[in-house]
Design a protein around this motif. Structure first.
Motif, PDB file in Angstrom:
ATOM      1  N   THR A 240       0.849  -1.188   0.000  1.00  0.00           N
ATOM      2  CA  THR A 240       0.000   0.000   0.000  1.00  0.00           C
ATOM      3  C   THR A 240       0.888   1.243   0.000  1.00  0.00           C
ATOM      4  OG1 THR A 240      -1.769  -1.154   1.170  1.00  0.00           O
ATOM      5  CG2 THR A 240      -1.778   1.255   1.269  1.00  0.00           C
ATOM      6  N   VAL A 241       0.599   2.154  -0.931  1.00  0.00           N
ATOM      7  CA  VAL A 241       1.430   3.351  -1.093  1.00  0.00           C
ATOM      8  C   VAL A 241       0.532   4.550  -1.353  1.00  0.00           C
ATOM      9  CG1 VAL A 241       3.425   2.088  -2.016  1.00  0.00           C
ATOM     10  CG2 VAL A 241       1.655   2.925  -3.577  1.00  0.00           C
ATOM     11  N   PRO A 242       1.049   5.786  -1.186  1.00  0.00           N
ATOM     12  CA  PRO A 242       0.286   6.954  -1.634  1.00  0.00           C
ATOM     13  C   PRO A 242       0.026   6.870  -3.139  1.00  0.00           C
ATOM     14  CG  PRO A 242       2.120   7.615  -0.224  1.00  0.00           C
ATOM     15  CD  PRO A 242       2.307   6.159  -0.506  1.00  0.00           C
ATOM     16  N   LEU A 243      -1.037   7.503  -3.581  1.00  0.00           N
ATOM     17  CA  LEU A 243      -1.452   7.392  -4.987  1.00  0.00           C
ATOM     18  C   LEU A 243      -0.302   7.660  -5.949  1.00  0.00           C
ATOM     19  CD1 LEU A 243      -3.737   7.118  -7.105  1.00  0.00           C
ATOM     20  CD2 LEU A 243      -4.048   9.592  -6.921  1.00  0.00           C
ATOM     21  N   MET A 244       0.482   8.701  -5.699  1.00  0.00           N
ATOM     22  CA  MET A 244       1.525   9.087  -6.640  1.00  0.00           C
ATOM     23  C   MET A 244       2.712   8.121  -6.642  1.00  0.00           C
ATOM     24  SD  MET A 244       0.089  11.544  -8.075  1.00  0.00           S
ATOM     25  CE  MET A 244       1.454  12.046  -9.131  1.00  0.00           C
ATOM     26  N   GLU A 245       2.690   7.106  -5.779  1.00  0.00           N
ATOM     27  CA  GLU A 245       3.764   6.110  -5.757  1.00  0.00           C
ATOM     28  C   GLU A 245       3.281   4.747  -6.245  1.00  0.00           C
ATOM     29  OE1 GLU A 245       5.816   5.976  -2.030  1.00  0.00           O
ATOM     30  OE2 GLU A 245       5.680   8.148  -1.735  1.00  0.00           O
ATOM     31  N   ALA A 246       2.206   4.757  -7.049  1.00  0.00           N
ATOM     32  CA  ALA A 246       1.663   3.485  -7.546  1.00  0.00           C
ATOM     33  C   ALA A 246       2.690   2.695  -8.344  1.00  0.00           C
ATOM     34  CB  ALA A 246       0.416   3.748  -8.400  1.00  0.00           C
ATOM     35  N   ALA A 247       3.596   3.394  -9.042  1.00  0.00           N
ATOM     36  CA  ALA A 247       4.624   2.698  -9.829  1.00  0.00           C
ATOM     37  C   ALA A 247       5.492   1.818  -8.938  1.00  0.00           C
ATOM     38  CB  ALA A 247       5.482   3.721 -10.575  1.00  0.00           C
ATOM     39  N   ARG A 248       5.782   2.283  -7.728  1.00  0.00           N
ATOM     40  CA  ARG A 248       6.592   1.471  -6.804  1.00  0.00           C
ATOM     41  C   ARG A 248       5.843   0.212  -6.390  1.00  0.00           C
ATOM     42  NH1 ARG A 248       7.421   1.664  -1.174  1.00  0.00           N
ATOM     43  NH2 ARG A 248       6.152   3.552  -0.950  1.00  0.00           N
ATOM     44  N   SER A 249       4.550   0.333  -6.168  1.00  0.00           N
ATOM     45  CA  SER A 249       3.749  -0.826  -5.763  1.00  0.00           C
ATOM     46  C   SER A 249       3.706  -1.875  -6.863  1.00  0.00           C
ATOM     47  CB  SER A 249       2.332  -0.380  -5.389  1.00  0.00           C
ATOM     48  OG  SER A 249       1.576  -1.465  -4.899  1.00  0.00           O
ATOM     49  N   ILE A 250       3.526  -1.442  -8.127  1.00  0.00           N
ATOM     50  CA  ILE A 250       3.447  -2.432  -9.207  1.00  0.00           C
ATOM     51  C   ILE A 250       4.811  -3.062  -9.463  1.00  0.00           C
ATOM     52  CG2 ILE A 250       3.835  -0.826 -11.116  1.00  0.00           C
ATOM     53  CD1 ILE A 250       1.484  -3.893 -11.065  1.00  0.00           C
ATOM     54  N   GLN A 251       5.893  -2.306  -9.261  1.00  0.00           N
ATOM     55  CA  GLN A 251       7.228  -2.895  -9.436  1.00  0.00           C
ATOM     56  C   GLN A 251       7.457  -4.046  -8.463  1.00  0.00           C
ATOM     57  OE1 GLN A 251       9.863   0.443  -8.996  1.00  0.00           O
ATOM     58  NE2 GLN A 251       9.301   1.339 -10.973  1.00  0.00           N
ATOM     59  N   TRP A 252       7.069  -3.851  -7.187  1.00  0.00           N
ATOM     60  CA  TRP A 252       7.249  -4.916  -6.201  1.00  0.00           C
ATOM     61  C   TRP A 252       6.284  -6.070  -6.465  1.00  0.00           C
ATOM     62  CZ3 TRP A 252      11.379  -5.649  -3.550  1.00  0.00           C
ATOM     63  CH2 TRP A 252      12.187  -4.578  -3.204  1.00  0.00           C
ATOM     64  N   ALA A 253       5.085  -5.767  -6.916  1.00  0.00           N
ATOM     65  CA  ALA A 253       4.126  -6.833  -7.240  1.00  0.00           C
ATOM     66  C   ALA A 253       4.664  -7.695  -8.378  1.00  0.00           C
ATOM     67  CB  ALA A 253       2.772  -6.228  -7.603  1.00  0.00           C
ATOM     68  N   ARG A 254       5.252  -7.055  -9.403  1.00  0.00           N
ATOM     69  CA  ARG A 254       5.799  -7.813 -10.538  1.00  0.00           C
ATOM     70  C   ARG A 254       6.999  -8.652 -10.118  1.00  0.00           C
ATOM     71  NH1 ARG A 254       5.757  -2.581 -14.458  1.00  0.00           N
ATOM     72  NH2 ARG A 254       3.572  -2.645 -15.137  1.00  0.00           N
ATOM     73  N   LYS A 255       7.873  -8.084  -9.280  1.00  0.00           N
ATOM     74  CA  LYS A 255       9.029  -8.855  -8.808  1.00  0.00           C
ATOM     75  C   LYS A 255       8.566 -10.085  -8.019  1.00  0.00           C
ATOM     76  CE  LYS A 255      12.135  -4.848  -8.397  1.00  0.00           C
ATOM     77  NZ  LYS A 255      13.199  -5.260  -9.319  1.00  0.00           N
ATOM     78  N   THR A 256       7.552  -9.883  -7.172  1.00  0.00           N
ATOM     79  CA  THR A 256       7.029 -11.004  -6.383  1.00  0.00           C
ATOM     80  C   THR A 256       6.418 -12.048  -7.298  1.00  0.00           C
ATOM     81  OG1 THR A 256       6.524  -9.428  -4.609  1.00  0.00           O
ATOM     82  CG2 THR A 256       5.554 -11.618  -4.441  1.00  0.00           C
ATOM     83  N   LEU A 257       5.641 -11.614  -8.300  1.00  0.00           N
ATOM     84  CA  LEU A 257       5.020 -12.548  -9.244  1.00  0.00           C
ATOM     85  C   LEU A 257       6.078 -13.363  -9.968  1.00  0.00           C
ATOM     86  CD1 LEU A 257       2.501 -13.603 -10.708  1.00  0.00           C
ATOM     87  CD2 LEU A 257       2.769 -11.721 -12.335  1.00  0.00           C
TER      88      LEU A 257
END
Length: 402
Positions: A240-257
């Motif tokens: 969970t991140v502030p809206l403007m940091e959504a790119a960081r959240s998807i980067q970690w989600a992709r690495k985990t996937l």
């Protein structure tokens, strides 16, 4: 019927405005004019249909198709229009039966005209519904394109301007949340059902890695809602991140996937959350670096056979994790304590004073954890076998790579 069309049109308009509240707009002259135009067109075309069954219906059906599109564009349903058509049909039938009685029209002829009336109403209703559906589909398609574009802006690195995101969010009818979590999905097979997401979730399943943005992911009941929506789908939820940091959240989600798909992280517990695997993500953030550290710290094992490396690496990791207690190591590995002590003496001979240095022990635990995760789940090794190894009897055995 032709001489009475204007009179019938007046009756229809009055009856429609009396019975259908949406069509009663006394102060709106343009709307009344549109209603009269529609009624007159319908009546004239109906009479032409009775006179000539082969009369081209395209002009009036196109007109009703446009009416259906207009109703959709105004955000209304077709209920009022369909009610108005039924009211108009009743008025037309009433006037026809009165005229047929006065003119002594045979029942068979009256029945044929009534059949044309019902068929005609059905055609107009179908045309209006078709136009309505076309307009709705176009609006939905445009809204979906805006939402996909919004997803692109939120995932951009560096991020787009906050004003641009706010403007596009408004155009896409997406309330801007304070926090978000990105989700990376595994690819769907063609015969697999597509998951249904809540309306406030931004989704683009056409990306190379199908992705979502979940607003307010930590709100009451949101986690369960997300789990239900993603049930049966390989899905990784980023932090969970502030809206403007959504790119960081998807980067970690992709690495985990990626680690899930390799088998490093197990995927048997439903939806996977990156925050529950942060230590593993840190370990595999730079695999080249972890491999180099393994080559350096596990060098004392490099001359052994692969099976010996595995046994001693497993023992050393258990020893480091159990506070260097041989009995606990034995319980962890399900072997006899004497076997553990024998292996520990081998490790002391191989590593020497390195096992007394806290910093070196920390390095060893890092590389051994990474090695164990790869070996146990992905079937990979971060330390390839060397060219020579020592056999069980102590002799040197030459090995082949590959």
């Amino acid at each position: 019927m032709r001489p009475h069309l204007d009179e019938v049109a007046d009756d229809m308009i009055q009856e429609i405005q009396t019975r259908v509240r949406e069509y009663d707009r006394p102060g709106d002259g343009s709307y009344s004019g549109t209603l009269r135009l529609a009624v007159e067109r319908v009546l004239h075309f109906f009479v032409e249909r009775v006179a000539d069954p082969g009369h081209d219906p395209a002009p009036v059906t196109d007109f009703f198709r446009a009416i259906g599109r207009g109703e959709a564009g105004e955000g209304r349903s077709l209920d009022a229009m369909q009610t108005a058509m039924r009211v108009g049909g009743m008025v037309a039938w009433r006037r026809m039966t009165e005229g047929a009685e006065a003119l002594q029209v045979p029942p068979r002829t009256l029945g044929a005209v009534g059949e044309v009336l019902m068929q005609f109403q059905d055609e107009l209703a179908h045309a209006a519904a078709e136009g309505f559906s076309q307009a709705k589909a176009a609006v939905a398609g445009e809204m979906q394109r805006r939402r996909k574009r919004l997803l692109d802006l939120l995932f951009a690195d560096p991020p787009a301007a906050q004003e641009a995101i706010a403007d596009l969010a408004a155009a896409a009818h997406w309330p801007v949340p304070r926090t978000v979590a990105a989700v990376a999905l595994g690819r769907h097979h063609a015969d697999t059902r597509q998951p249904a997401f809540p309306p406030d979730v931004l989704a683009d399943l056409t990306r190379r890695t199908p992705s979502l943005i979940i607003p307010d992911p930590d709100g009451p009941g949101r986690a369960k809602l997300v789990d239900r929506a993603l049930s049966g789908t390989l899905a990784v939820v980023g932090p969970t991140v502030p809206l403007m940091e959504a790119a960081r959240s998807i980067q970690w989600a992709r690495k985990t996937l990626c680690l899930v798909q390799r088998g490093v992280i197990e995927a048997d517990s439903g939806v996977i959350r990156s925050v529950e695997h942060m230590s593993t993500l840190i370990l595999f953030q730079d695999e080249g670096l972890i491999t180099s550290l393994a080559d350096l710290r596990l060098a004392p094992l490099a001359h052994l056979r692969a099976s010996q490396q595995d046994r001693l690496a497993e023992t050393l990791l258990a020893w480091l994790q159990s506070g260097r207690n041989a009995n606990e190591v034995a319980m962890r590995l399900h072997v006899h304590p004497q076997t553990v002590r024998y292996r520990l003496r081998q490790l002391e001979e191989l590593f020497g004073d390195q096992l007394l240095d806290p910093d070196l022990r920390f390095d060893l635990e890092i590389v051994l954890r990474a090695r164990a995760l790869l070996a146990d789940n992905a079937g990979e090794r971060i330390m390839p076998p060397a060219r020579a190894a020592v056999g069980d009897s102590g002799e040197v055995v030459t090995l082949r790579r590959g």
